[in-house]
Motif scaffolding. Structure first.
Motif, short mmCIF file in Angstrom:
data_model
loop_
_atom_site.label_atom_id
_atom_site.label_comp_id
_atom_site.label_asym_id
_atom_site.label_seq_id
_atom_site.Cartn_x
_atom_site.Cartn_y
_atom_site.Cartn_z
N PHE A 13 33.10 5.55 -11.56
CA PHE A 13 33.87 6.73 -12.03
C PHE A 13 35.15 6.86 -11.40
CE2 PHE A 13 29.21 7.43 -12.89
CZ PHE A 13 29.45 7.37 -14.46
N GLN A 14 35.54 5.89 -10.46
CA GLN A 14 36.42 6.37 -9.39
C GLN A 14 37.78 6.67 -10.06
OE1 GLN A 14 36.48 2.93 -7.19
NE2 GLN A 14 38.64 2.12 -8.02
N SER A 15 38.22 6.03 -11.31
CA SER A 15 39.44 6.26 -11.82
C SER A 15 39.62 7.88 -12.35
CB SER A 15 39.60 5.34 -13.22
OG SER A 15 38.62 5.49 -14.10
N SER A 16 38.47 8.25 -12.67
CA SER A 16 38.56 9.85 -13.00
C SER A 16 39.04 10.90 -11.76
CB SER A 16 37.08 10.20 -13.48
OG SER A 16 36.26 10.15 -12.69
N PHE A 17 38.76 10.22 -10.76
CA PHE A 17 38.87 11.12 -9.57
C PHE A 17 40.51 11.07 -9.01
CE2 PHE A 17 34.51 10.07 -8.87
CZ PHE A 17 34.01 11.35 -9.08
N TYR A 18 41.02 10.14 -9.46
CA TYR A 18 42.69 10.04 -8.97
C TYR A 18 43.43 10.10 -10.13
CZ TYR A 18 41.98 4.99 -9.74
OH TYR A 18 41.77 3.60 -10.19
N ASP A 19 43.53 9.51 -11.18
CA ASP A 19 44.23 9.84 -12.36
C ASP A 19 45.99 9.51 -11.86
OD1 ASP A 19 45.03 10.30 -14.79
OD2 ASP A 19 44.61 12.55 -14.86
N THR A 20 46.42 10.68 -11.59
CA THR A 20 47.81 10.56 -11.22
C THR A 20 47.98 10.91 -9.85
OG1 THR A 20 48.19 13.09 -11.74
CG2 THR A 20 48.73 11.24 -13.45
N ASP A 21 46.98 11.10 -8.87
CA ASP A 21 47.00 11.39 -7.48
C ASP A 21 47.33 10.04 -6.68
OD1 ASP A 21 46.59 12.13 -4.95
OD2 ASP A 21 45.13 13.51 -5.44
N LYS A 22 48.19 9.88 -6.16
CA LYS A 22 48.52 8.58 -5.44
C LYS A 22 47.59 8.24 -4.28
CE LYS A 22 51.42 6.48 -8.29
NZ LYS A 22 51.41 5.10 -8.93
N ARG A 23 47.56 9.37 -3.57
CA ARG A 23 46.62 9.55 -2.33
C ARG A 23 45.22 9.18 -2.67
NH1 ARG A 23 48.51 14.27 1.46
NH2 ARG A 23 46.75 13.21 2.86
N SER A 24 44.64 9.75 -3.49
CA SER A 24 43.00 9.72 -3.89
C SER A 24 43.16 8.29 -4.37
CB SER A 24 42.88 10.59 -5.02
OG SER A 24 42.65 11.84 -4.46
N GLU A 25 43.89 7.70 -5.09
CA GLU A 25 43.94 6.27 -5.72
C GLU A 25 44.12 5.22 -4.65
OE1 GLU A 25 46.28 3.18 -8.53
OE2 GLU A 25 47.14 5.10 -8.49
N PHE A 26 44.76 5.46 -3.44
CA PHE A 26 45.06 4.67 -2.31
C PHE A 26 43.41 4.72 -1.79
CE2 PHE A 26 45.46 4.04 2.26
CZ PHE A 26 46.25 2.93 2.37
N PHE A 27 42.90 5.82 -1.63
CA PHE A 27 41.43 5.96 -1.03
C PHE A 27 40.52 5.05 -1.79
CE2 PHE A 27 37.03 7.68 -1.09
CZ PHE A 27 36.67 7.53 0.16
N TRP A 28 40.36 5.33 -3.02
CA TRP A 28 39.25 4.50 -3.75
C TRP A 28 39.74 3.07 -4.05
CZ3 TRP A 28 34.62 6.57 -5.01
CH2 TRP A 28 34.75 7.97 -4.90
N ARG A 29 40.98 2.76 -3.98
CA ARG A 29 41.28 1.24 -4.41
C ARG A 29 41.41 0.32 -3.21
NH1 ARG A 29 45.40 0.12 -8.25
NH2 ARG A 29 44.48 -1.82 -8.51
N PHE A 30 42.11 1.08 -2.08
CA PHE A 30 42.42 0.08 -0.86
C PHE A 30 41.62 0.52 0.51
CE2 PHE A 30 45.00 -1.40 2.59
CZ PHE A 30 45.49 -2.37 1.99
N TYR A 31 41.70 1.82 0.62
CA TYR A 31 41.07 2.37 2.02
C TYR A 31 39.60 2.05 2.05
CZ TYR A 31 39.69 4.93 6.25
OH TYR A 31 38.94 5.43 7.26
N LYS A 32 38.90 2.79 1.02
CA LYS A 32 37.38 2.62 0.82
C LYS A 32 37.01 1.31 0.82
CE LYS A 32 33.46 3.72 -2.34
NZ LYS A 32 33.17 2.09 -2.32
N PRO A 33 37.34 0.26 -0.09
CA PRO A 33 36.71 -1.17 -0.07
C PRO A 33 36.92 -1.75 1.29
CG PRO A 33 38.62 -1.00 -1.58
CD PRO A 33 38.17 0.67 -1.00
N MET A 34 38.38 -1.44 1.84
CA MET A 34 38.49 -2.23 3.15
C MET A 34 37.81 -1.70 4.27
SD MET A 34 42.26 -2.33 5.34
CE MET A 34 42.39 -0.68 5.55
N ILE A 35 37.58 -0.66 4.52
CA ILE A 35 37.00 0.00 5.62
C ILE A 35 35.41 -0.23 5.51
CG2 ILE A 35 36.31 1.88 6.94
CD1 ILE A 35 38.92 0.86 7.57
N SER A 36 34.79 -0.03 4.28
CA SER A 36 33.61 -0.32 3.89
C SER A 36 33.01 -2.02 4.35
CB SER A 36 33.04 -0.10 2.36
OG SER A 36 33.34 1.10 2.20
#
Length: 376
Positions: free
Chosen positions: A344-367
């Motif tokens: 459901f991650q896309s529902s958390f960022y919508d137009t919020d670029k920083r949240s999108e960065f977390f879900w799509r880049f930072y989270k998968p990379m650090i995990s």
């Protein structure tokens, strides 16, 4: 029939979060001892290492076989208390022997932010200008040297090289990991109007007006680049084709970290140079500038493309430098307790670029990094 369908939908809505929480609850803990250093904690929200805390909790990475990490306690650095009171529990209090023991006990070290706090950040106007706490200390350098010598994973990010880190410790860090800070840092701002944008620092405006002998009249989107008292402003439609910097990841990074080929980045970053004989950058920033913008960057010797994620490619140690405030994202810890929340991650960022960065880049990379460390 319709009632049964509606009842089924309602039960699904109610039960899905419970099932996801139950699966998370039953998931086994994975012990990994991480020395988290965060010197920039201005309140108990611990925003500068909150994204890391989310990942640790979601994956049930634990500091012991039984205890999960507590975002408010399990780090080294600045600890805000009540009514302008605080405690400092950083590595500065450690002897070399204690640092050596800590390097034995720790599996990973992660410097999420070394900027710290100035008196004005903590006391507002009650104290004179100056650093309250922050910057890489001698003990930080010693600890990093010990972790490198033991071939233990080291993750660092902006801002470990900029002020208030002194030039001697900056040089030691650069020599230790074969990177060099150019002195330039930057950030995208959706609104450059100093009256309506409270996030626009006054020192940037003051330095621009002082060094250019002109008033700050900017209004719309743009990127601000700073070095000492120099301020360069790139405006959308004039020096910029697209407003935000973006990160492009090559095939190696996409495969290794499960990150997208391209993503916007809208927070603080720094511009570094790397020794390509030792390091590699599989993800790079690009400032999408016009011909006018390229000319302006060239005037100041600023590249429009530079490293975003740097790793060493030779040597038995493991080093990663993230050229941005990657760990500082708008994320709720509550969502970390639900297994499979990524669906459901896309529902958390919508137009919020920083949240999108977390879900799509930072989270998968650090995990991916931490899971790899645990397995190995």
């Amino acid at each position: 029939m319709k009632r049964k369908i509606l009842l089924g939908i309602l039960l699904t809505i109610v039960c899905t979060p419970l099932i996801m929480w139950g699966v998370w609850l039953c998931s086994p803990k994975q012990k990994i001892v991480i020395a988290i250093i965060d010197k920039t904690v201005i309140n108990k929200a611990t925003e500068e290492h909150l994204s890391l805390s989310w990942i640790l909790n979601h994956n049930k990475f634990s500091k012991t076989s039984k205890k999960l990490y507590n975002t408010n306690h399990d780090y080294f650095g600045f600890f805000p208390l009540d009514q302008n009171n605080y405690k400092v529990k950083g590595l500065e209090r450690y002897t070399y022997e204690q640092l050596a023991q800590l390097s034995l006990d720790s599996d990973v070290v992660y410097y999420t932010d070394a900027y710290g706090l100035y008196n004005i950040d903590w006391y507002n106007k009650e104290k004179p200008y100056g650093v309250l706490y922050g910057g890489l200390s001698t003990q930080d350098i010693e600890f990093l040297q010990l972790m490198k010598k033991k071939n233990k994973p080291i993750i660092t990010e902006f801002n470990v090289l900029g002020e208030p880190t002194n030039s001697e410790n900056r040089k030691k860090f650069e020599n230790l990991f074969h990177i060099k800070w150019t002195g330039w840092s930057g950030r995208y701002y959706q609104n450059l109007n100093q009256k309506s944008n409270t996030e626009l620092p006054k020192w940037i405006v003051n330095n621009y007006e002082k060094s250019n002998n002109t008033k700050w009249t900017f209004q719309n989107e743009g990127i601000i680049l700073v070095k000492d008292e120099q301020v360069v402003v790139l405006k959308i439609g004039e020096e910029l084709k697209t407003p935000q910097p973006f990160i492009t990841s090559n095939e190696k990074a996409q495969s290794m970290y499960n990150v997208p080929e391209k993503i916007d980045y809208t927070f603080w970053f720094d511009i570094i140079e790397i020794d390509t004989n030792i390091n590699e950058s599989n993800a790079i920033y690009t400032l999408d500038v016009t011909k006018k913008g390229k000319h302006l960057l060239d005037t100041y010797g600023i590249p429009n493309s530079f490293p975003a994620v740097t790793n060493n490619k030779i040597g038995s140690y493991k080093f990663t430098y993230l050229s941005g405030d990657f760990c500082d994202n708008k994320i709720s810890m509550k969502t970390s307790y639900f297994k499979g929340i990524e669906i459901f991650q896309s529902s958390f960022y919508d137009t919020d670029k920083r949240s999108e960065f977390f879900w799509r880049f930072y989270k998968p990379m650090i995990s991916t990094m931490l899971n790899s460390y645990v397995k190995n």
